[in-house]
Design a protein around this motif. Structure first.
Motif, PDB file in Angstrom:
ATOM      1  N   UNK A  77       0.845  -1.204   0.000  1.00 27.41           N
ATOM      2  CA  UNK A  77       0.000   0.000   0.000  1.00 27.41           C
ATOM      3  C   UNK A  77       0.878   1.251   0.000  1.00 27.41           C
ATOM      4  N   UNK A  78       1.965   1.190   0.775  1.00 24.99           N
ATOM      5  CA  UNK A  78       2.797   2.388   0.950  1.00 24.99           C
ATOM      6  C   UNK A  78       3.458   2.852  -0.343  1.00 24.99           C
ATOM      7  N   UNK A  79       3.764   1.934  -1.242  1.00 23.51           N
ATOM      8  CA  UNK A  79       4.578   2.360  -2.385  1.00 23.51           C
ATOM      9  C   UNK A  79       4.139   1.838  -3.749  1.00 23.51           C
ATOM     10  N   UNK A  80       3.056   1.046  -3.830  1.00 20.24           N
ATOM     11  CA  UNK A  80       2.611   0.579  -5.147  1.00 20.24           C
ATOM     12  C   UNK A  80       2.213   1.799  -5.974  1.00 20.24           C
ATOM     13  N   UNK A  81       2.689   1.926  -7.213  1.00 18.44           N
ATOM     14  CA  UNK A  81       2.346   3.121  -7.993  1.00 18.44           C
ATOM     15  C   UNK A  81       0.832   3.275  -8.118  1.00 18.44           C
ATOM     16  N   UNK A  82       0.364   4.493  -7.861  1.00 15.63           N
ATOM     17  CA  UNK A  82      -1.081   4.739  -7.852  1.00 15.63           C
ATOM     18  C   UNK A  82      -1.730   4.336  -9.184  1.00 15.63           C
ATOM     19  N   UNK A  83      -1.014   4.611 -10.272  1.00 18.66           N
ATOM     20  CA  UNK A  83      -1.589   4.310 -11.583  1.00 18.66           C
ATOM     21  C   UNK A  83      -1.882   2.817 -11.735  1.00 18.66           C
ATOM     22  N   UNK A  84      -0.957   1.990 -11.224  1.00 18.88           N
ATOM     23  CA  UNK A  84      -1.150   0.534 -11.312  1.00 18.88           C
ATOM     24  C   UNK A  84      -2.325   0.100 -10.442  1.00 18.88           C
TER      25      UNK A  84
END
Ligand SMILES: NC(=O)c1ccc[n+]([C@@H]2O[C@H](COP(=O)([O-])OP(=O)(O)OC[C@H]3O[C@@H](n4cnc5c(N)ncnc54)[C@H](OP(=O)(O)O)[C@@H]3O)[C@@H](O)[C@H]2O)c1
Length: 265
Positions: A84-91
């Motif tokens: 959650x902390x770093x998964x790219x928002x677009x993905x």
């Protein structure tokens, strides 16, 4: 007269197996996916489910040819893994777009026609992961939980109509879904998560590799389609996977978290 079905996700996995199975059983099947399907007897409707207008156009083509629609088997969906902390928002947004908004778009485009069929069926595909929060698969779990809520709401809204809705929650299925989903590289994660993410990711890949066949899930869905009265939910999987959806509901929150935490330690 053959019954008319729209199967989404027909270019791969469960949707492909189900398209072939229903065609064999005498249904006229329209197979929708971004790639054009080339399956014997299945009529291709290339479209992206996250594009509401494209779905309306594709359903319009089906209606122009057939004049009616009796069943929608909405199998299209995508996975996605990351912290959650770093998964790219677009993905993350793409997973929600395809799984939740895609389901929404398919429902909106087809319901006016399904309601005219004397015996209409709408099967939405969620996942066992939609019944719980799994570490590093948060957006996938959330998108599939949203499909469950959509299905439950729809059933109540459609009371008094000819449309029966059910939500299908399969466990792991040995399809190509790992290859086509975004999986955040472990090296991008903070050291707090990295090792647990690696183990969870490896477990996911192994479980999918050793999962049920798409044909098995398609046979179960075809049997559900034939039922006179549909239940709200069908879980398809190993006994322990079915049990997990019940345990999640009945165990106190911390007890359930302890069980799941042992699996993902
Ligand atoms: N595999 C598992 O372990 C598993 C477990 C539980 C639940 N599920 C769910 O079961 C369903 C079927 O999974 P599967 O394993 O058969 O998947 P799959 O083999 O990866 O096939 C996914 C299908 O969805 C289509 N699709 C994806 N995004 C789309 C979009 N934006 N617009 C139109 N079509 C799209 C793909 O076609 P194009 O790429 O050609 O568009 C493909 O036909 C999915 O909803 C999945 O989430 C899978």
């Amino acid at each position: 007269m053959p019954q008319i079905a729209l199967v989404t996700g027909a270019s791969s996995g469960v949707g492909e197996a189900l398209s072939l199975l229903l065609t064999d059983r005498g249904w006229r099947v329209y197979g929708l996916s971004r790639r054009s399907v080339e399956l014997e007897g299945v009529i291709a409707l290339p479209a992206d489910i996250s594009d509401a207008e494209a779905i309306r156009r594709a359903v319009g083509q089906l209606l122009d040819r057939e004049g009616r629609l009796d069943a929608v088997l909405h199998c299209a969906g995508v996975g996605g893994a990351g912290a959650v902390e770093s998964m790219p928002e677009e993905q993350a947004r793409q997973v929600m777009e395809a799984n939740f908004w895609g389901s929404w778009n398919v429902c909106q485009a087809t319901l006016p026609y399904l309601r005219k069929s004397p015996r209409a069926r709408l099967l939405l595909v969620s996942s066992i992961a939609g019944h719980m929060g799994i570490p590093f698969r948060s957006v996938y779990c959330a998108s599939k939980a949203a499909v469950i809520a959509l299905s439950d709401s729809l059933r109540l809204e459609l009371r008094g109509s000819t449309v029966q809705v059910a939500c299908i929650s399969p466990g792991d299925i040995a399809t190509n879904s790992i290859a086509t989903q975004y999986r955040q590289p472990a090296g991008d994660l903070d050291p707090l998560y990295r090792e647990r993410y690696r183990r969870a990711d490896e477990a996911m890949v192994n479980n999918v590799d050793q999962g049920m066949s798409a044909r098995h899930v398609a046979e179960k869905m075809a049997a559900i389609l034939e039922r006179e009265t549909l239940s709200p939910h069908y879980v398809i999987g190993e006994p322990v996977q079915k049990l997990s959806t019940i345990a999640q509901r009945i165990l106190p929150g911390r007890a359930w978290e302890w069980v799941l935490g042992r699996y993902y330690s």
